[in-house]
Design an enzyme around this catalytic site. Structure first.
Site, PDB file in Angstrom:
ATOM      1  N   ASP A   1      52.056 -14.218  53.426  1.00 27.69           N
ATOM      2  CA  ASP A   1      53.466 -13.869  53.667  1.00 27.69           C
ATOM      3  C   ASP A   1      53.491 -12.616  54.544  1.00 27.69           C
ATOM      4  OD1 ASP A   1      56.152 -13.033  53.375  1.00 27.69           O
ATOM      5  OD2 ASP A   1      56.312 -13.891  51.385  1.00 27.69           O
TER       6      ASP A   1
ATOM      7  N   GLU B   1      43.596 -19.046  50.089  1.00 24.75           N
ATOM      8  CA  GLU B   1      44.891 -18.552  49.606  1.00 24.75           C
ATOM      9  C   GLU B   1      45.913 -19.681  49.590  1.00 24.75           C
ATOM     10  OE1 GLU B   1      46.578 -16.526  48.147  1.00 24.75           O
ATOM     11  OE2 GLU B   1      46.348 -14.459  48.735  1.00 24.75           O
ATOM     12  N   ASP B   2      46.903 -19.536  48.729  1.00 19.17           N
ATOM     13  CA  ASP B   2      48.022 -20.481  48.768  1.00 19.17           C
ATOM     14  C   ASP B   2      48.992 -20.109  49.885  1.00 19.17           C
ATOM     15  OD1 ASP B   2      48.363 -18.207  47.103  1.00 19.17           O
ATOM     16  OD2 ASP B   2      50.213 -19.026  46.300  1.00 19.17           O
TER      17      ASP B   2
ATOM     18  N   VAL C   1      59.294 -20.273  48.507  1.00 17.89           N
ATOM     19  CA  VAL C   1      58.778 -21.598  48.143  1.00 17.89           C
ATOM     20  C   VAL C   1      58.068 -21.559  46.787  1.00 17.89           C
ATOM     21  CG1 VAL C   1      58.629 -22.624  50.453  1.00 17.89           C
ATOM     22  CG2 VAL C   1      56.768 -21.161  49.626  1.00 17.89           C
TER      23      VAL C   1
HETATM   24  C1  PRP Z   1      51.098 -14.274  46.342  1.00 18.29           C
HETATM   25  C2  PRP Z   1      50.164 -15.220  47.072  1.00 18.29           C
HETATM   26  C3  PRP Z   1      49.351 -14.298  47.928  1.00 18.29           C
HETATM   27  C4  PRP Z   1      50.308 -13.167  48.241  1.00 18.29           C
HETATM   28  C5  PRP Z   1      50.883 -13.344  49.610  1.00 18.29           C
HETATM   29  O1  PRP Z   1      50.458 -13.769  45.220  1.00 18.29           O
HETATM   30  O2  PRP Z   1      49.378 -15.966  46.186  1.00 18.29           O
HETATM   31  O3  PRP Z   1      48.220 -13.790  47.257  1.00 18.29           O
HETATM   32  O4  PRP Z   1      51.353 -13.234  47.272  1.00 18.29           O
HETATM   33  O5  PRP Z   1      51.818 -12.333  49.918  1.00 18.29           O
HETATM   34  P1  PRP Z   1      51.524 -11.214  50.992  1.00 18.29           P
HETATM   35  O6  PRP Z   1      51.004 -11.888  52.234  1.00 18.29           O
HETATM   36  O7  PRP Z   1      52.903 -10.614  51.240  1.00 18.29           O
HETATM   37  O8  PRP Z   1      50.570 -10.218  50.438  1.00 18.29           O
HETATM   38  P2  PRP Z   1      51.225 -13.062  43.998  1.00 18.29           P
HETATM   39  O9  PRP Z   1      51.169 -11.593  44.138  1.00 18.29           O
HETATM   40  O10 PRP Z   1      52.595 -13.668  43.860  1.00 18.29           O
HETATM   41  O11 PRP Z   1      50.309 -13.455  42.767  1.00 18.29           O
HETATM   42  P3  PRP Z   1      49.956 -14.919  42.258  1.00 18.29           P
HETATM   43  O12 PRP Z   1      48.964 -15.502  43.237  1.00 18.29           O
HETATM   44  O13 PRP Z   1      49.363 -14.681  40.922  1.00 18.29           O
HETATM   45  O14 PRP Z   1      51.224 -15.731  42.205  1.00 18.29           O
END
Ligand code: PRP
Length: 188
Positions: A112, A108-109, A162
């Site tokens: 949160d 994962e990136d 970020v």
């Molecule tokens: C972001 C990120 C994680 C998730 C983290 O994805 O890449 O998958 O949110 O948040 P959380 O811990 O509150 O669940 P996003 O839904 O923005 O999709 P993306 O990866 O396509 O940007």
């Protein structure tokens, strides 16, 4: 190769400043790669990148490991185009690989609230893999409300929005080669 490395960047009407430099990311990714090499030697892990945000980190982390390994992708969305999680996980693409009996490394990136990772780990465990490990580049520890397993962390960061290195704001900014923070949030 040349990289997009501005000092500040305007994205969808907000100004962002450098928060974690390309050099800091490279050093950390390299260290994580060495740990993965050691921990998964002889196990032929399958790295599963969580799209979209993880695509750059996944590409770098995979090139920093030297053991035999495979890759696959899963696509989720929890943020939509907002700066805070919607509180709901939408699964947009399932994995193709058969992971039963395999060593799975979820990449994962950012973790949160932990909602997405909790969902993904539960989903993976339902496939009866040999093991499930979690690597995240960023972890907003203070924002994590759901109990999640995280085995490898690049950087623990405060609860700030970020951008860059795969992370977006309303789909923009993923091409930035380092991580940026909202200018107004940097000193808080
Ligand atoms: C972001 C990120 C994680 C998730 C983290 O994805 O890449 O998958 O949110 O948040 P959380 O811990 O509150 O669940 P996003 O839904 O923005 O999709 P993306 O990866 O396509 O940007």
């Amino acid at each position: 190769m040349s990289y997009y490395l501005p000092e500040t960047v305007d994205c969808n009407g907000d100004t962002f400043k450098v928060f974690i430099t390309k050099e800091e990311i490279e050093a950390r990714v390299s260290l994580l790669g060495k740990k993965l090499d050691k921990d998964f030697e002889g196990k032929r892990p399958i790295f599963i990148g969580i799209l979209n945000g993880a695509f750059i980190f996944l590409a770098d982390i995979m090139r920093s490991v030297s053991i035999p390994c495979e890759v696959d992708f899963m696509k989720l969305s929890s943020y939509g185009d907002e700066k805070v999680s919607s509180g709901q996980v939408t699964e947009l693409k399932e994995i193709d690989a058969k992971v039963k009996g395999r060593h799975v490394v979820l990449v994962e990136d950012i973790v949160d609230t932990g909602l997405s990772m909790k969902y993904i780990v539960e989903r993976m465990n339902s496939y009866d893999p040999a093991s499930v490990s979690v690597v995240t580049l960023l972890h907003k520890k203070d924002a994590t409300k759901h109990e999640v397993q995280i085995d490898y962390v690049g950087f623990e960061i405060p609860t700030k929005f970020v951008l860059g290195y795969g992370l977006d704001f309303a789909q923009e900014g993923r091409n930035l080669a380092q991580i940026y923070v909202l200018d107004s949030e940097q000193e808080s």
